[in-house]
Design a protein around this motif. Structure first.
Motif, PDB file in Angstrom:
ATOM      1  N   GLY A  73       0.829  -1.210   0.000  1.00  0.00           N
ATOM      2  CA  GLY A  73       0.000   0.000   0.000  1.00  0.00           C
ATOM      3  C   GLY A  73       0.857   1.251   0.000  1.00  0.00           C
ATOM      4  O   GLY A  73       1.861   1.341  -0.706  1.00  0.00           O
ATOM      5  N   ASN A  74       0.466   2.223   0.838  1.00  0.00           N
ATOM      6  CA  ASN A  74       1.187   3.501   0.900  1.00  0.00           C
ATOM      7  C   ASN A  74       2.274   3.512   1.982  1.00  0.00           C
ATOM      8  O   ASN A  74       2.878   4.560   2.234  1.00  0.00           O
ATOM      9  N   ILE A  75       2.506   2.380   2.612  1.00  0.00           N
ATOM     10  CA  ILE A  75       3.519   2.311   3.676  1.00  0.00           C
ATOM     11  C   ILE A  75       4.919   2.368   3.052  1.00  0.00           C
ATOM     12  O   ILE A  75       5.217   1.622   2.124  1.00  0.00           O
ATOM     13  N   LYS A  76       5.732   3.260   3.560  1.00  0.00           N
ATOM     14  CA  LYS A  76       7.099   3.408   3.060  1.00  0.00           C
ATOM     15  C   LYS A  76       8.063   2.585   3.912  1.00  0.00           C
ATOM     16  O   LYS A  76       8.053   2.665   5.144  1.00  0.00           O
ATOM     17  N   VAL A  77       8.902   1.785   3.251  1.00  0.00           N
ATOM     18  CA  VAL A  77       9.912   0.999   3.950  1.00  0.00           C
ATOM     19  C   VAL A  77      11.263   1.291   3.306  1.00  0.00           C
ATOM     20  O   VAL A  77      11.530   0.909   2.169  1.00  0.00           O
ATOM     21  N   LYS A  78      12.098   1.994   4.064  1.00  0.00           N
ATOM     22  CA  LYS A  78      13.448   2.314   3.597  1.00  0.00           C
ATOM     23  C   LYS A  78      14.528   1.637   4.430  1.00  0.00           C
ATOM     24  O   LYS A  78      15.702   1.665   4.060  1.00  0.00           O
ATOM     25  N   GLY A  79      14.106   1.073   5.559  1.00  0.00           N
ATOM     26  CA  GLY A  79      15.084   0.428   6.420  1.00  0.00           C
ATOM     27  C   GLY A  79      14.429  -0.317   7.554  1.00  0.00           C
ATOM     28  O   GLY A  79      13.207  -0.513   7.588  1.00  0.00           O
ATOM     29  N   TYR A  80      15.254  -0.731   8.508  1.00  0.00           N
ATOM     30  CA  TYR A  80      14.775  -1.536   9.628  1.00  0.00           C
ATOM     31  C   TYR A  80      13.753  -0.786  10.488  1.00  0.00           C
ATOM     32  O   TYR A  80      12.747  -1.369  10.923  1.00  0.00           O
ATOM     33  N   LYS A  81      13.984   0.494  10.751  1.00  0.00           N
ATOM     34  CA  LYS A  81      13.091   1.238  11.654  1.00  0.00           C
ATOM     35  C   LYS A  81      11.659   1.252  11.130  1.00  0.00           C
ATOM     36  O   LYS A  81      10.705   1.210  11.916  1.00  0.00           O
ATOM     37  N   ASP A  82      11.515   1.284   9.819  1.00  0.00           N
ATOM     38  CA  ASP A  82      10.173   1.329   9.221  1.00  0.00           C
ATOM     39  C   ASP A  82       9.399   0.037   9.457  1.00  0.00           C
ATOM     40  O   ASP A  82       8.168   0.011   9.331  1.00  0.00           O
ATOM     41  N   LEU A  83      10.107  -1.035   9.782  1.00  0.00           N
ATOM     42  CA  LEU A  83       9.433  -2.325  10.015  1.00  0.00           C
ATOM     43  C   LEU A  83       8.690  -2.349  11.342  1.00  0.00           C
ATOM     44  O   LEU A  83       7.940  -3.287  11.612  1.00  0.00           O
ATOM     45  N   LEU A  84       8.890  -1.333  12.174  1.00  0.00           N
ATOM     46  CA  LEU A  84       8.169  -1.254  13.446  1.00  0.00           C
ATOM     47  C   LEU A  84       6.829  -0.542  13.289  1.00  0.00           C
ATOM     48  O   LEU A  84       6.092  -0.385  14.277  1.00  0.00           O
ATOM     49  N   ASN A  85       6.478  -0.115  12.099  1.00  0.00           N
ATOM     50  CA  ASN A  85       5.194   0.525  11.836  1.00  0.00           C
ATOM     51  C   ASN A  85       4.062  -0.427  12.233  1.00  0.00           C
ATOM     52  O   ASN A  85       3.976  -1.550  11.718  1.00  0.00           O
ATOM     53  N   PRO A  86       3.181  -0.016  13.131  1.00  0.00           N
ATOM     54  CA  PRO A  86       2.068  -0.891  13.568  1.00  0.00           C
ATOM     55  C   PRO A  86       1.201  -1.395  12.418  1.00  0.00           C
ATOM     56  O   PRO A  86       0.606  -2.472  12.515  1.00  0.00           O
ATOM     57  N   ALA A  87       1.148  -0.643  11.325  1.00  0.00           N
ATOM     58  CA  ALA A  87       0.336  -1.042  10.173  1.00  0.00           C
ATOM     59  C   ALA A  87       0.886  -2.299   9.500  1.00  0.00           C
ATOM     60  O   ALA A  87       0.189  -2.947   8.718  1.00  0.00           O
ATOM     61  N   LEU A  88       2.151  -2.660   9.808  1.00  0.00           N
ATOM     62  CA  LEU A  88       2.770  -3.848   9.204  1.00  0.00           C
ATOM     63  C   LEU A  88       2.693  -5.073  10.112  1.00  0.00           C
ATOM     64  O   LEU A  88       3.174  -6.144   9.736  1.00  0.00           O
ATOM     65  N   LYS A  89       2.055  -4.941  11.254  1.00  0.00           N
ATOM     66  CA  LYS A  89       1.991  -6.062  12.188  1.00  0.00           C
ATOM     67  C   LYS A  89       1.340  -7.283  11.536  1.00  0.00           C
ATOM     68  O   LYS A  89       0.244  -7.198  10.979  1.00  0.00           O
ATOM     69  N   GLY A  90       2.067  -8.407  11.560  1.00  0.00           N
ATOM     70  CA  GLY A  90       1.573  -9.639  10.970  1.00  0.00           C
ATOM     71  C   GLY A  90       1.787  -9.754   9.474  1.00  0.00           C
ATOM     72  O   GLY A  90       1.463 -10.789   8.872  1.00  0.00           O
TER      73      GLY A  90
END
Length: 344
Positions: free
Chosen positions: A142-159
């Motif tokens: 979707g619109n979630i931006k992932v540029k590195g490890y820190k972005d993987l903690l976004n609650p919208a990516l849980k699971g």
């Protein structure tokens, strides 16, 4: 007269036999017998990228024996007093360094072209490097931006994130090593801060910890997961093959590169041929083929890669102490397993 002729003939045969033996011994020492025995831990794809053209260019016939790193190194140990191999292609730098007594020092003229950190180290040469990456399914992110490890903690990516188990997968352990380097204070190779990140990441992964490295990238490409922690070679292979729904992300916090080793076996009977093979693998032609015809990354400063791979100059590199990592591996795996078991 017959006795004289017989005596002369016998003398000539003895001389020719001696001369042949002397010639054979010289050939064995110089590699003039045009034979090379190669032990390798690498894939058929990589071997086929190098060996056929080497044989064609040099006229040297290469006999190949393949196996896992542990298996091949044990074989070299058992053959140390009477080596059967001339060159070992493959296994990690750290593993090769721990068995350096099995190898013959050689520094190729091509070393002047090698990137700092991957230059000749005694008997150990490095010829390619690999790294951890994050693989994204663009149809699911979707619109979630992932540029590195820190972005993987976004609650919208849980699971929606998947990883392999660092206790069973080398690629997952490489990610753990990368995380330790990225989230620890400068000069440190692990820290409480880094382990705090691991705990938070596993909470967001929410149980998607697999036993197979390949299951991770296949799961992302196949649409089971939006994000996967994987490694460069298979991730870039999908891009090379035309998969336009995925993206390969090199972590903005920093990327640790690990080298693969190439050595001449101590006591080789074909030293000149072995040196020619080392020089050939480190040549501009082969180093470029790694990144253009395959999805591997050479160690030469002038090595090029195809459009399916990101140029090295555009990637933020970081380092770690691989000797330290080796010493800490069991401790890290135990701690990782505890975190996986007790994740919220």
């Amino acid at each position: 007269m017959k006795k004289i002729i017989a005596t002369v003939t016998m003398g000539l045969l003895v001389f020719l036999s001696f001369a042949k033996g002397t010639s054979d011994n010289a050939a064995a020492k110089t590699g003039e017998n045009k034979i090379l025995t190669l032990y390798s831990t690498e894939s058929d794809e990589l071997i086929n990228l190098i060996v056929p053209s080497f044989q064609e260019k040099t006229g040297i016939k290469v006999e190949i024996i393949t196996g896992g790193s542990g298996e091949i190194l044990k074989r070299l140990e058992s053959e140390a007093n009477d080596p059967k191999a001339d060159v070992l292609l493959g296994c990690s730098y750290l593993m090769a360094k721990s068995k350096e007594h099995l190898f013959h020092p050689y520094e190729s003229p091509n070393q002047k072209h090698i990137i700092a950190g991957f230059k000749n180290d005694g008997a150990i040469n490095q010829y390619k490097m690999g790294t951890s990456v994050i693989l994204i399914n663009k149809n699911l992110i979707g619109n979630i931006k992932v540029k590195g490890y820190k972005d993987l903690l976004n609650p919208a990516l849980k699971g929606k994130i998947v990883t392999a188990d660092a206790a069973a997968s080398s690629s997952a352990f490489d990610h753990l090593t990368n995380i330790m380097a990225d989230f620890s204070p400068e000069g440190k190779h692990d820290s409480p801060q880094a382990w705090e990140y691991v705990q938070k990441l596993l909470e967001n992964i929410s149980g998607n910890v697999l036993q197979s490295s390949s299951a991770v990238h296949k799961g992302v490409v196949g649409g089971e997961y939006a994000v996967g922690l994987t490694y460069e070679d298979p991730a870039c292979s999908y891009v090379k093959e035309g998969a336009d729904h995925i993206e390969v992300v090199y972590m903005e916090e920093g990327v640790v590169y690990c080298g693969s080793a190439l050595m001449i076996v101590k006591g080789t009977k074909n030293l000149t041929n072995a040196q020619k093979f080392i020089d050939y693998v480190l040549s501009e032609d082969i180093q470029n083929k790694l990144g253009t015809e395959a999805c591997l990354r050479g160690v030469r400063k002038d090595a090029v890669v195809g459009k399916h791979m990101k140029p090295l100059k555009e990637i933020k590199l970081t380092t770690t102490d691989f000797q330290y990592v080796s010493q800490k591996k069991s401790e890290w795996v135990e701690k990782w397993t505890d975190y996986v078991t007790n994740v919220k």
